[in-house]
Design an enzyme around this catalytic site. Structure first.
Site, PDB file in Angstrom:
ATOM      1  N   ASP A   9       0.696  -0.813  -0.243  1.00 30.25           N
ATOM      2  CA  ASP A   9      -0.177  -0.195  -0.067  1.00 30.25           C
ATOM      3  C   ASP A   9       1.078   1.263  -0.270  1.00 30.25           C
ATOM      4  O   ASP A   9       2.722   1.380   0.020  1.00 30.25           O
ATOM      5  CB  ASP A   9      -0.450   0.028   1.182  1.00 30.25           C
ATOM      6  CG  ASP A   9      -1.810   1.239   1.348  1.00 30.25           C
ATOM      7  OD1 ASP A   9      -2.700   1.587   0.429  1.00 30.25           O
ATOM      8  OD2 ASP A   9      -1.479   2.343   2.904  1.00 30.25           O
ATOM      9  N   ASP A  11       0.002   5.678   1.220  1.00 32.99           N
ATOM     10  CA  ASP A  11      -0.865   5.837   2.218  1.00 32.99           C
ATOM     11  C   ASP A  11      -0.276   5.510   3.117  1.00 32.99           C
ATOM     12  O   ASP A  11      -0.943   4.847   3.486  1.00 32.99           O
ATOM     13  CB  ASP A  11      -1.401   7.270   1.757  1.00 32.99           C
ATOM     14  CG  ASP A  11      -1.614   7.132   0.413  1.00 32.99           C
ATOM     15  OD1 ASP A  11      -1.067   7.906  -0.036  1.00 32.99           O
ATOM     16  OD2 ASP A  11      -2.398   7.280  -0.567  1.00 32.99           O
TER      17      ASP A  11
HETATM   18  C1  G6P Z   1      -5.716   5.871  -0.365  1.00 30.48           C
HETATM   19  C2  G6P Z   1      -5.836   6.413   1.306  1.00 30.48           C
HETATM   20  C3  G6P Z   1      -7.575   6.969   1.771  1.00 30.48           C
HETATM   21  C4  G6P Z   1      -7.381   7.553   0.358  1.00 30.48           C
HETATM   22  C5  G6P Z   1      -7.462   7.242  -1.347  1.00 30.48           C
HETATM   23  C6  G6P Z   1      -7.961   7.836  -2.560  1.00 30.48           C
HETATM   24  O1  G6P Z   1      -6.445   4.875   0.222  1.00 30.48           O
HETATM   25  O2  G6P Z   1      -5.431   5.631   2.404  1.00 30.48           O
HETATM   26  O3  G6P Z   1      -7.198   7.227   3.224  1.00 30.48           O
HETATM   27  O4  G6P Z   1      -9.161   8.100   0.659  1.00 30.48           O
HETATM   28  O5  G6P Z   1      -6.232   6.979  -1.131  1.00 30.48           O
HETATM   29  O6  G6P Z   1      -6.864   8.755  -2.762  1.00 30.48           O
HETATM   30  P1  G6P Z   1      -7.120  10.051  -3.208  1.00 30.48           P
HETATM   31  O7  G6P Z   1      -5.591  10.467  -3.869  1.00 30.48           O
HETATM   32  O8  G6P Z   1      -7.344   9.665  -5.004  1.00 30.48           O
HETATM   33  O9  G6P Z   1      -7.617  11.183  -2.664  1.00 30.48           O
HETATM   34 MG    MG Z   2      -2.536   2.747   3.480  1.00 28.43          MG
END
Ligand code: G6P
Ligand code: MG
EC number: 5.4.2.6
Length: 210
Positions: A9, A11
């Site tokens: 993953d 973030d």
């Molecule tokens: C990751 C993060 C989420 C976020 C998602 C979409 O999975 O953990 O918290 O909402 O990505 O991210 P984006 O950059 O497309 O808004």
């Molecule tokens: Mg994450």
């Protein structure tokens, strides 16, 4: 290590963009006078932008139209993008950099499995634009975690079966997605208490002991 590949993953695992998501949502919730804290934020880990907004709006007294919601999500993304623009390769910790290199030199395939549509920008900012063997992200999926789609696409790109891959996640829904897809998993950060994870990592570098 008995696995042929690791799917990370992004973030909250490779870099701390989870904090930027938090700051950007916080700005929106302050503007709308909606309560928001770290506990709510933890429910947004691994969840798509729109689904994250819907979780945040659970605390709102007002109902919003689909158009208004789209504008909120766009506004949040603008703030988030500004924060991403300030990122540099220094935002990749030495521990993560060294561990990734060591895993690669062992012959393991390394991939990204993230729900974020900003994945390519982030990888570019931190200097990992060309590093991974496969990148599966919010731009090529229709269902976000806990659906296993993003990881299944990553393993398909690597031409490997899920059982040959280890998923590394900081989101509870990410660990669930891994097990639903037939992957082994390693939980870090907020997901550490997740009972269904195959391994718990106290530090990113612990991956080298698996
Ligand atoms: C990751 C993060 C989420 C976020 C998602 C979409 O999975 O953990 O918290 O909402 O990505 O991210 P984006 O950059 O497309 O808004
Ligand atoms: Mg994450």
């Amino acid at each position: 290590m008995k696995y042929k590949a690791i799917i990370f993953d992004l973030d909250g695992v490779i870099c701390h963009t989870d904090q930027y998501h938090y700051q950007a949502w916080k700005a929106l919730t302050e503007r709308l006078h909606i309560p928001f804290d770290e506990t709510i934020n933890n429910r947004l880990r691994g969840v798509s932008r729109m689904q994250s907004l819907n979780i945040i709006l659970e605390k709102s007294k007002k109902q919003y139209t689909a158009l208004e919601k789209e504008a909120f999500a766009e506004g949040k993304n603008k703030i988030y993008r500004n924060l991403l623009a300030g990122m540099t390769p220094d935002d990749l910790s030495d521990e993560v950099r060294k561990t990734l290199k060591a895993l690669k030199s062992k012959g393991l395939k390394l991939a990204i499995g993230s729900s974020s549509k900003n994945t390519p920008i982030i990888l570019h900012q931190i200097g990992l634009g060309d590093f991974f063997d496969a990148v599966s992200d919010g731009n090529n999926i229709t269902n976000s975690k806990p659906d296993p789609e993003v990881f299944l696409k990553a393993s398909a790109m690597l031409k490997l079966a899920p059982q040959e891959c280890l998923v590394v996640e900081d989101a509870v829904v990410g660990i669930e997605a891994a097990s639903r897809g037939g992957f082994f998993s390693a939980a870090i950060g907020d997901a550490q208490t997740c009972k269904s994870a195959t391994y718990v990592l106290h530090h990113f570098g612990d991956l080298l002991n698996i």
